[in-house]
Scaffold this active site. Structure first.
Site, short mmCIF file in Angstrom:
data_model
loop_
_atom_site.label_atom_id
_atom_site.label_comp_id
_atom_site.label_asym_id
_atom_site.label_seq_id
_atom_site.Cartn_x
_atom_site.Cartn_y
_atom_site.Cartn_z
N GLU A 1 -29.96 -21.17 -11.11
CA GLU A 1 -31.43 -21.12 -11.21
C GLU A 1 -31.89 -21.24 -12.67
O GLU A 1 -33.03 -21.62 -12.93
CB GLU A 1 -31.97 -19.84 -10.56
CG GLU A 1 -31.88 -18.56 -11.38
CD GLU A 1 -30.48 -17.94 -11.44
OE1 GLU A 1 -29.50 -18.61 -11.07
OE2 GLU A 1 -30.38 -16.77 -11.87
N CYS B 1 -24.10 -14.07 -9.99
CA CYS B 1 -23.81 -13.05 -11.00
C CYS B 1 -23.72 -11.66 -10.37
O CYS B 1 -22.79 -11.40 -9.62
CB CYS B 1 -24.84 -13.13 -12.12
SG CYS B 1 -24.27 -12.37 -13.64
N HIS C 1 -25.36 -19.15 -13.56
CA HIS C 1 -26.72 -19.07 -12.99
C HIS C 1 -27.30 -20.45 -12.72
O HIS C 1 -27.91 -21.04 -13.63
CB HIS C 1 -27.64 -18.33 -13.97
CG HIS C 1 -27.40 -16.86 -14.03
ND1 HIS C 1 -28.06 -15.96 -13.22
CD2 HIS C 1 -26.57 -16.13 -14.79
CE1 HIS C 1 -27.65 -14.72 -13.50
NE2 HIS C 1 -26.74 -14.80 -14.45
#
Lengths: 80, 231
Positions: free
Chosen positions: B205, B86, B203
């Protein structure tokens, strides 16, 4: 000396903010406007001992390396 | 494999990435402050999401000049793995580690939701455990994810197979409707020609545990680990 640097999206890049402002202006009666582009404006003050040529060289380097992303933006400036 | 997670003023996904590496992947990880030039012998660097330097000037434009980014560039030049997520992707673009630039999202709105992305190139250190055409369910949250590049350079990017992820429908079709931000050719992630630097807007994660609704992001981190265990 003071430099005024103007940064805007390249003409080849769509500027949706400019387009939105343009449409709003038309909606409130400003029919004669053909285009609006939105950009950024910087005022940069330089120490007085610099010559105009030195300021010009610095401004161009700052605008090229920092203030714009050359993939999408272009700049113009004036020194006063 | 030891991961380094960079921290800039305004980063806000560094703890998520750190958590995914330590608690889910069970690998060592360390935070690295933006003023540092010591990458602490990490074998992979994560440039996390957030709003480095408040997104002032342009997203990623100021973080690029941080001392740590000089070290990251040298690390990448030596073939080290660098993952920008990002805002981290935006920083890698501004740093010139990846080509192109981000414009504001089509529609000028911040987009925060779950999307589908398709693995376009499974021969990178970040996707080695995925199959080409695999569809990952993964969240996005950004204002500037509208990837752009001039036509010639974009054709080179496609030819070199540097497009690693594209936004798609849940069935893996690349359509205009499945593009959340107007990104060129639905690009969600790209790598450098050598393949050791990846930038992605989604994302991974945040898609690393069942509780989060998806574990698809784990495959990316596992791929990174495996790519280095084979060396």
């Amino acid at each position: 000396m003071r430099a005024r640097v103007y940064v805007s999206l390249k003409k080849s890049v769509l500027d949706p903010q400019g387009k939105t402002i343009h449409h709003s202006l038309q909606n409130i009666g400003f029919q004669q406007i053909t285009e609006v582009r939105q950009g950024k404006f910087f005022e940069i003050d330089f120490a007085s001992e610099l010559t105009r040529e030195e300021v010009q060289a610095e401004v161009e380097k700052i605008a090229r390396d920092v203030l714009t992303n050359p993939v999408i933006e272009e700049f113009s400036y004036r020194i006063e | 494999m030891k991961f380094g997670v960079l921290m800039f003023p305004g980063s806000n996904c560094e703890h998520d990435a750190y958590h995914a590496i330590r608690k889910v992947l069970r690998q060592p990880a360390e935070f690295i402050w933006h003023q540092s030039t010591d990458l602490k012998d990490c074998q992979a660097i994560i440039v996390p999401g957030g709003f480095s330097y408040g997104d002032y000037l342009r997203t990623g434009a100021i973080a690029r000049f941080s001392p740590v980014m000089g070290a990251v560039r040298r690390f990448a030049d030596r073939g080290g793995l660098v993952l920008g997520i990002c805002n981290g992707f935006q920083i890698l673009l501004e740093s010139g580690l990846l080509p192109g630039a981000m414009l504001r999202n089509r529609g000028l709105k911040y987009v925060c939701r779950q999307v589908s992305i398709r693995v376009e190139n499974a021969r990178t250190p970040f996707t080695g455990l995925a199959g080409e055409g695999d569809v990952w369910n993964i969240p996005i949250g950004h204002m500037e994810g509208n990837y752009t590049l001039d036509t010639d350079a974009f054709q080179r990017l496609e030819r070199n197979r540097q497009v690693v992820f594209r936004y798609c429908t849940p069935h893996g079709e690349i359509t205009a409707d499945s593009n959340p931000n107007g990104s060129a050719a639905n690009v969600a992630g790209i790598c450098n020609p050598r393949g050791n630097v990846l930038g992605m807007i989604p994302h991974p994660e945040r898609a690393s545990e069942p509780l989060l609704g998806s574990e698809d992001g784990v495959r990316l981190f596992q791929s990174m680990i495996q790519s280095r265990s084979q060396v």
